[in-house]
Design a protein around this motif. Sequence first.
Motif, PDB file in Angstrom:
ATOM      1  N   ALA A 165       0.830  -1.315   0.033  1.00  0.00           N
ATOM      2  CA  ALA A 165      -0.063  -0.078   0.113  1.00  0.00           C
ATOM      3  C   ALA A 165       0.761   1.336  -0.197  1.00  0.00           C
ATOM      4  O   ALA A 165       0.363   2.276  -0.603  1.00  0.00           O
ATOM      5  CB  ALA A 165      -0.990  -0.102   1.263  1.00  0.00           C
ATOM      6  N   SER A 195      -5.582  -8.432  -1.401  1.00  0.00           N
ATOM      7  CA  SER A 195      -5.279  -7.036  -1.221  1.00  0.00           C
ATOM      8  C   SER A 195      -3.861  -6.653  -1.808  1.00  0.00           C
ATOM      9  O   SER A 195      -3.628  -5.521  -2.317  1.00  0.00           O
ATOM     10  CB  SER A 195      -5.187  -6.397   0.036  1.00  0.00           C
ATOM     11  N   GLU A 236      -3.976  -6.398  -5.468  1.00  0.00           N
ATOM     12  CA  GLU A 236      -4.718  -4.932  -5.563  1.00  0.00           C
ATOM     13  C   GLU A 236      -3.771  -3.882  -5.968  1.00  0.00           C
ATOM     14  O   GLU A 236      -3.659  -2.905  -6.643  1.00  0.00           O
ATOM     15  CB  GLU A 236      -5.997  -4.829  -5.153  1.00  0.00           C
ATOM     16  N   ASN A 237      -2.938  -3.788  -4.731  1.00  0.00           N
ATOM     17  CA  ASN A 237      -2.021  -2.649  -4.516  1.00  0.00           C
ATOM     18  C   ASN A 237      -0.862  -2.778  -5.590  1.00  0.00           C
ATOM     19  O   ASN A 237      -0.694  -1.727  -6.428  1.00  0.00           O
ATOM     20  CB  ASN A 237      -1.379  -2.809  -3.280  1.00  0.00           C
ATOM     21  N   SER A 257      -2.450  -1.705  -9.099  1.00  0.00           N
ATOM     22  CA  SER A 257      -2.940  -0.538  -9.226  1.00  0.00           C
ATOM     23  C   SER A 257      -1.820   0.487  -9.650  1.00  0.00           C
ATOM     24  O   SER A 257      -0.757   0.804  -9.158  1.00  0.00           O
ATOM     25  CB  SER A 257      -3.397   0.099  -7.794  1.00  0.00           C
ATOM     26  N   VAL A 260      -9.765  -4.705  -8.043  1.00  0.00           N
ATOM     27  CA  VAL A 260     -10.115  -3.374  -7.905  1.00  0.00           C
ATOM     28  C   VAL A 260      -8.830  -2.319  -8.026  1.00  0.00           C
ATOM     29  O   VAL A 260      -8.027  -2.689  -7.420  1.00  0.00           O
ATOM     30  CB  VAL A 260     -10.771  -3.106  -6.490  1.00  0.00           C
ATOM     31  N   ASP A 261      -8.972  -1.244  -8.904  1.00  0.00           N
ATOM     32  CA  ASP A 261      -7.943  -0.402  -8.824  1.00  0.00           C
ATOM     33  C   ASP A 261      -7.951   0.756  -7.741  1.00  0.00           C
ATOM     34  O   ASP A 261      -9.195   1.268  -7.614  1.00  0.00           O
ATOM     35  CB  ASP A 261      -8.238   0.483 -10.232  1.00  0.00           C
ATOM     36  N   LYS A 262      -6.995   0.482  -6.639  1.00  0.00           N
ATOM     37  CA  LYS A 262      -7.158   1.075  -5.394  1.00  0.00           C
ATOM     38  C   LYS A 262      -7.037   2.545  -5.330  1.00  0.00           C
ATOM     39  O   LYS A 262      -7.287   3.491  -4.494  1.00  0.00           O
ATOM     40  CB  LYS A 262      -6.373   0.648  -4.336  1.00  0.00           C
ATOM     41  N   THR A 263      -6.565   2.973  -6.927  1.00  0.00           N
ATOM     42  CA  THR A 263      -6.010   4.596  -6.950  1.00  0.00           C
ATOM     43  C   THR A 263      -7.315   5.489  -6.811  1.00  0.00           C
ATOM     44  O   THR A 263      -6.839   6.492  -5.903  1.00  0.00           O
ATOM     45  CB  THR A 263      -5.434   4.767  -8.435  1.00  0.00           C
ATOM     46  N   ARG A 300     -10.196   5.051  -5.156  1.00  0.00           N
ATOM     47  CA  ARG A 300     -10.724   4.739  -3.778  1.00  0.00           C
ATOM     48  C   ARG A 300      -9.891   5.355  -2.928  1.00  0.00           C
ATOM     49  O   ARG A 300     -10.257   6.117  -1.639  1.00  0.00           O
ATOM     50  CB  ARG A 300     -11.099   3.402  -3.707  1.00  0.00           C
ATOM     51  N   HIS A 301      -8.743   5.446  -2.684  1.00  0.00           N
ATOM     52  CA  HIS A 301      -7.603   5.720  -1.688  1.00  0.00           C
ATOM     53  C   HIS A 301      -7.264   7.243  -1.916  1.00  0.00           C
ATOM     54  O   HIS A 301      -6.691   7.679  -0.886  1.00  0.00           O
ATOM     55  CB  HIS A 301      -6.640   4.560  -1.502  1.00  0.00           C
TER      56      HIS A 301
END
Length: 159
Positions: A40, A113, A116-117, A120, A135-138, A140-141
């Motif tokens: 992350a 996770s 995903e990290n 992304s 999921v692309d975490k860009t 969302r985070h």
Amino acid sequence: MNNIGRSLFSLLGAVVAVLEPALPYIVICTLAVLYDCYTAWSLSRRVKRAHPERIKDGKFKSHNAGKVIVTLIKVYALIVLAFLMQQHIIGDALPIDLTKVAAGAVCFWQLWSILENESSCNGAKWAKVAQKILVDKTERHFDIDLSEMEEKEDEALHD
């Protein structure tokens, strides 16, 4: 004070002795959670490089450390609960080990996770393929609207 310290260490020793068989699972899950934290952090650095105008910094913050501690407490509680249920409730009645199931679920969740990290905000071919199911975490985070950038990339490809 000496007797209080001795009593506390005795109590701690008793708890460790009872939970000792669950410790390998706790260690493995802790490593998975910490590796997820690392990926992350790595993602935040990639996002900072890719979108410097939208991201203030790519550093690990203290409120993120609090989330990690809460996650670890939840993981420890789940594993200890599964272990105690296996030892004192289920026993040999079922052919499964609840401690292994709980630790396996935590590790799968963390590995997902981590993938995903890593995928992304990553231009690698494998990452593009992985984004079809992950999921692309860009967005969302980091509160970045990636649809604007995808439209610009599509227009550049068609020109």
